[in-house]
Structure formats: structure tokens, C-alpha cells
Write a protein that holds these residues in place. Structure first.
Motif, mmCIF file in Angstrom:
data_model
loop_
_atom_site.group_PDB
_atom_site.id
_atom_site.type_symbol
_atom_site.label_atom_id
_atom_site.label_comp_id
_atom_site.label_asym_id
_atom_site.label_seq_id
_atom_site.Cartn_x
_atom_site.Cartn_y
_atom_site.Cartn_z
ATOM 1 N N LEU A 114 -7.110 2.463 -0.760
ATOM 2 C CA LEU A 114 -6.647 3.846 -0.771
ATOM 3 C C LEU A 114 -7.794 4.792 -1.111
ATOM 4 O O LEU A 114 -7.922 5.876 -0.529
ATOM 5 C CB LEU A 114 -5.503 4.025 -1.767
ATOM 6 N N GLU A 115 -8.646 4.378 -2.044
ATOM 7 C CA GLU A 115 -9.795 5.201 -2.415
ATOM 8 C C GLU A 115 -10.750 5.370 -1.235
ATOM 9 O O GLU A 115 -11.263 6.475 -0.984
ATOM 10 C CB GLU A 115 -10.529 4.568 -3.599
ATOM 11 N N GLU A 158 -6.613 13.342 0.492
ATOM 12 C CA GLU A 158 -5.743 13.135 1.662
ATOM 13 C C GLU A 158 -4.270 13.138 1.259
ATOM 14 O O GLU A 158 -3.422 13.694 1.958
ATOM 15 C CB GLU A 158 -6.098 11.815 2.355
ATOM 16 N N LEU A 159 -3.971 12.524 0.135
ATOM 17 C CA LEU A 159 -2.588 12.480 -0.333
ATOM 18 C C LEU A 159 -2.128 13.866 -0.781
ATOM 19 O O LEU A 159 -0.983 14.259 -0.536
ATOM 20 C CB LEU A 159 -2.457 11.481 -1.488
ATOM 21 N N PHE A 196 -7.115 8.548 -0.132
ATOM 22 C CA PHE A 196 -5.761 8.703 -0.655
ATOM 23 C C PHE A 196 -5.705 8.490 -2.167
ATOM 24 O O PHE A 196 -4.678 8.751 -2.797
ATOM 25 C CB PHE A 196 -4.802 7.739 0.041
ATOM 26 N N ALA A 197 -6.781 8.026 -2.749
ATOM 27 C CA ALA A 197 -6.882 7.865 -4.207
ATOM 28 C C ALA A 197 -8.324 8.136 -4.612
ATOM 29 O O ALA A 197 -9.251 7.992 -3.801
ATOM 30 C CB ALA A 197 -6.463 6.464 -4.635
ATOM 31 N N ALA A 201 -4.278 10.679 -7.464
ATOM 32 C CA ALA A 201 -4.063 11.035 -6.069
ATOM 33 C C ALA A 201 -5.316 11.665 -5.478
ATOM 34 O O ALA A 201 -5.919 12.558 -6.078
ATOM 35 C CB ALA A 201 -2.882 11.996 -5.948
ATOM 36 N N PHE A 233 1.910 7.584 -6.937
ATOM 37 C CA PHE A 233 1.190 8.803 -7.310
ATOM 38 C C PHE A 233 2.084 10.037 -7.270
ATOM 39 O O PHE A 233 1.671 11.119 -7.695
ATOM 40 C CB PHE A 233 -0.016 8.995 -6.387
ATOM 41 N N MET A 252 1.110 4.237 -2.862
ATOM 42 C CA MET A 252 0.977 5.677 -2.631
ATOM 43 C C MET A 252 2.131 6.436 -3.272
ATOM 44 O O MET A 252 1.937 7.519 -3.843
ATOM 45 C CB MET A 252 0.917 5.955 -1.132
ATOM 46 N N ARG A 253 3.337 5.878 -3.189
ATOM 47 C CA ARG A 253 4.497 6.539 -3.781
ATOM 48 C C ARG A 253 4.377 6.643 -5.299
ATOM 49 O O ARG A 253 4.939 7.566 -5.900
ATOM 50 C CB ARG A 253 5.774 5.791 -3.411
ATOM 51 N N GLY A 289 0.808 -1.210 0.000
ATOM 52 C CA GLY A 289 0.000 0.000 0.000
ATOM 53 C C GLY A 289 0.844 1.264 0.000
ATOM 54 O O GLY A 289 0.542 2.228 -0.714
ATOM 55 N N LEU A 290 1.915 1.252 0.774
ATOM 56 C CA LEU A 290 2.798 2.422 0.816
ATOM 57 C C LEU A 290 3.506 2.621 -0.519
ATOM 58 O O LEU A 290 3.681 3.755 -0.981
ATOM 59 C CB LEU A 290 3.818 2.259 1.941
#
Length: 254
Positions: free
Chosen positions: A51-52, A71-72, A56-57, A68, A22, A19-20, A15-16
Motif C-alpha cells: 500500500l505504501e 492516494e487514499l 495508499f499508505a 493513510a 484507515f 485499506m478500510r 489488502g482491501l
């Protein structure tokens, strides 16, 4: 940097890493994410959906990929920007400019750099010019030093992995050891001073302005020519900045 060892949680790591992605991709399809993460499409879909669900997505306008989320975006945006932040900071900056008679500004920390988010210019004929959006090394100015002093020594060392630091002027701190020593002094004193370390002939002083964590902290800075910045003047200026900083309205509830 790759997580290793027995304590790695594989799903969290995936998951991390997602996120990267994006940070370098405007949008990602499930297939693209699966390829970048070296996982199956079903796993990539679950990660992106999670994430959505947390903001975060978001689905892009085509409906075929993800972008993105809010939140992100908030995590990547420094404090002090946006209409709400400017409305809260405006009265403080006006008050600080009036109390000190000098150019004042607010700065936020982005990695090892600072950025001027807002400010007010001095009415003196000879004054420091206000440059909104200006960036510079955090270790070369009082605002950056103040914000760095609110971090732990380990966090500062992570930002500055090398002993040698960029010397913007001959007065700039040029070693990590000297930086850590100066930050210890600032923590005890409660304010930071920079004498010609970012611009020759300019003296700045900074106090804490807002924020409860490294993400949303700001510093309030007053800048003046060196000939108006003796020790007594700086001590009085620091006190006036603290009085102005106390006027900052609390963050409105979400």
C-alpha cells in the motif's frame, strides 16, 4: 460486506480490508494491522508495504506505524475542493451567475449526499442565499439528481437499498421507484429540475459540469425563487448553464 465464493483473491481481499482500516484508525502498526486482519505479522507487513509503494499508505512520523497515504485521501475527498479546483471553477461560476442572474453553485456527490463546494450569489434583492459546505440528500435537489443520473440503476439501488426515501419537503421524491423514473427522464433531457423538493419556494436546475467518473463529477446549479422559475425561464436557464459549463478549463496533467 464479506467477499465469498471461489473467485475471491485472498491477498487482494486482505489488502482491501487493510485499506478500510484507515477509515477508522489514524495510524496502524504492523502488529495492530495483523490483529485486525487476522493474519501473521509478515503478511501484514507485506500488505502495508505494498500500500505504501502505491501511495495508499505512508509511514507516520514516529516511523513505527502507517497512516493513510495521498492516494487514499484523494479517494475520500469529493471533487470541487482545493485551490486548483476552485481556480478552475471560479470563472465558470462567475459566468453562470452573470448569464442567469441567479445564485449558482457547484455540488459534489458523497454517497447519497451532496455538498456545495463553491458558488456565487445573485444580485437580486430577493434571492436564494449561498451556503458553502451545505450538505443534503442527493435525491432532494437538482444537483444531486443530475449526479445520480450519471450512475447506473444498479449503482443507485446500492446507494438506496430501501424503497422508502427521506421526504425533506412534501415535494421530495419519496420512493426509490419514483427516483429511478425521474433519473431516466433526466438522462434523456440532459438537465435536472427541483421544484421545492429541498426548500419550499425554491426552484433549482442543474447541468453536468465536470468529471469522467463518479469520483470527480460535479453539477452546476442555478437556484431562484419559484416566482422567477416558470417553464420558459427554466428552459432558458438550463441553456445558459450549459454555455457556462463549456468554459471549464481542462484538468491540468499530473
Amino acid at each position: 460486506m464479506t467477499a465469498t465464493g471461489d473467485y475471491t483473491i485472498a491477498s487482494l481481499d486482505t489488502g482491501l480490508r487493510a485499506m478500510r482500516l484507515f477509515l477508522t484508525h489514524d495510524t496502524l502498526t504492523v502488529t495492530e494491522a495483523a490483529g485486525h486482519l487476522s493474519v501473521g505479522r509478515s503478511t501484514a507487513h507485506r500488505v502495508l508495504s505494498t500500500l505504501e509503494s502505491r501511495g495508499f499508505a505512508i509511514r507516520d512520523t514516529s516511523g513505527r506505524g502507517y497512516a493513510a497515504g495521498p492516494e487514499l485521501v484523494r479517494l475520500g475527498r469529493p471533487a470541487g475542493f482545493g485551490r486548483t479546483a476552485r481556480d478552475r471553477l471560479g470563472p465558470v461560476l462567475e459566468d453562470a451567475a452573470g448569464r442567469t442572474g441567479e445564485t449558482v453553485w457547484s455540488v459534489a456527490l458523497i454517497g447519497d449526499q451532496v455538498i456545495v463546494t463553491d458558488g456565487r450569489e445573485s444580485p437580486h434583492p430577493v434571492r436564494v442565499a449561498l451556503e458553502l459546505g451545505r450538505t443534503g440528500p442527493a435525491h432532494a435537489g437538482s444537483g444531486g439528481l443530475l449526479l445520480l443520473s450519471r450512475m447506473s440503476a444498479d449503482q443507485v439501488c446500492a446507494l438506496y437499498p430501501d424503497e422508502e426515501l427521506e421526504a425533506v419537503t412534501p415535494a421530495t421524491l419519496s420512493s426509490r421507484t419514483a427516483l429511478l423514473d425521474e433519473l431516466a427522464v433526466i438522462r434523456r433531457r440532459g438537465h435536472a429540475v427541483s421544484r421545492g423538493a429541498s426548500v419550499p419556494g425554491m426552484t433549482t436546475i442543474a447541468v453536468a459540469l465536470a468529471g469522467s467518473s463518479w469520483r470527480d463529477r460535479l453539477a452546476l446549479v442555478a437556484a431562484a425563487p419559484a416566482d422567477r422559475s416558470g417553464d420558459a425561464a427554466l428552459a432558458e436557464r438550463a441553456e445558459r448553464l450549459r454555455e457556462s459549463a463549456e468554459l471549464l478549463a481542462p484538468v491540468p496533467p499530473p
